[in-house]
Design a protein around this motif. Sequence first.
Motif, PDB file in Angstrom:
ATOM      1  N   UNK A  21      -8.471 -17.010  26.365  1.00  0.00           N
ATOM      2  CA  UNK A  21      -9.005 -18.179  25.656  1.00  0.00           C
ATOM      3  C   UNK A  21      -8.261 -18.417  24.357  1.00  0.00           C
ATOM      4  N   UNK A  22      -8.063 -17.357  23.571  1.00  0.00           N
ATOM      5  CA  UNK A  22      -7.371 -17.502  22.288  1.00  0.00           C
ATOM      6  C   UNK A  22      -5.912 -17.881  22.501  1.00  0.00           C
ATOM      7  N   UNK A  49       1.534 -19.846  28.472  1.00  0.00           N
ATOM      8  CA  UNK A  49       1.414 -18.419  28.174  1.00  0.00           C
ATOM      9  C   UNK A  49       1.158 -17.673  29.483  1.00  0.00           C
ATOM     10  N   UNK A  50       1.834 -16.537  29.638  1.00  0.00           N
ATOM     11  CA  UNK A  50       1.600 -15.696  30.808  1.00  0.00           C
ATOM     12  C   UNK A  50       0.149 -15.224  30.817  1.00  0.00           C
ATOM     13  N   UNK A  51      -0.340 -14.777  31.967  1.00  0.00           N
ATOM     14  CA  UNK A  51      -1.716 -14.292  32.061  1.00  0.00           C
ATOM     15  C   UNK A  51      -1.893 -13.050  31.183  1.00  0.00           C
ATOM     16  N   UNK A  52      -3.120 -12.768  30.823  1.00  0.00           N
ATOM     17  CA  UNK A  52      -3.432 -11.592  30.008  1.00  0.00           C
ATOM     18  C   UNK A  52      -2.901 -10.332  30.700  1.00  0.00           C
ATOM     19  N   UNK A  53      -3.111 -10.237  31.998  1.00  0.00           N
ATOM     20  CA  UNK A  53      -2.697  -9.058  32.760  1.00  0.00           C
ATOM     21  C   UNK A  53      -1.177  -8.882  32.717  1.00  0.00           C
ATOM     22  N   UNK A  92      -9.873 -12.061  20.286  1.00  0.00           N
ATOM     23  CA  UNK A  92     -10.522 -13.337  20.589  1.00  0.00           C
ATOM     24  C   UNK A  92     -10.366 -14.345  19.457  1.00  0.00           C
ATOM     25  N   UNK A  93      -9.760 -13.882  18.352  1.00  0.00           N
ATOM     26  CA  UNK A  93      -9.456 -14.751  17.214  1.00  0.00           C
ATOM     27  C   UNK A  93      -8.304 -14.126  16.443  1.00  0.00           C
ATOM     28  N   UNK A  94      -7.911 -14.722  15.330  1.00  0.00           N
ATOM     29  CA  UNK A  94      -6.733 -14.222  14.616  1.00  0.00           C
ATOM     30  C   UNK A  94      -6.960 -12.926  13.867  1.00  0.00           C
ATOM     31  N   UNK A  95      -8.192 -12.459  13.796  1.00  0.00           N
ATOM     32  CA  UNK A  95      -8.493 -11.258  13.023  1.00  0.00           C
ATOM     33  C   UNK A  95      -8.776 -10.022  13.880  1.00  0.00           C
TER      34      UNK A  95
END
Length: 152
Positions: free
Chosen positions: A41-42, A50-54, A79-82
């Motif tokens: 999501x982020x 963007x390539x998949x998370x996996x 899930x966010x910039x932090x």
Amino acid sequence: MKIMVGGTFSPLHAGHKKLISRSFELAGPDGTVIIGLSSPTFAGRKTHPVLSYEERRAALEKYVRSLGTTTRWEVEELNDRYGSALDADFDILVVSEETLPVALEINKLRRAKGKRMVEIHQIACVLAEDNRWISSTRIIRGEIDEAGHLMR
């Protein structure tokens, strides 16, 4: 030392590898590196595909294993910039020139929460053959490859 570093890493390129390698150098053999990897999501907020998370996680893990380090490490979903950097107990945040403003914001928010500020270690961005930064956007546009070589 406990080090934190993060990114989308899509595709994993020479600049990312410098950032990650430096994180392991700073941690030392008895330290720990926490690598934040942008969630689907982020990462989906990027202006380029963007390539998949996996796929990104697999490439990241393959690169870290290639370092042959004894340093402990783990990948944490961002899930966010932090990520967990606002609350975690760690020593150094490793960033590039491009992400320095986020690191400064993290320290400001940590201070507001009564947390200890962390050291910020900034690395210089890696330059491609044309002396411009290597970036995922430039790679996806077909200007350069992951090592910064100009596409002919």
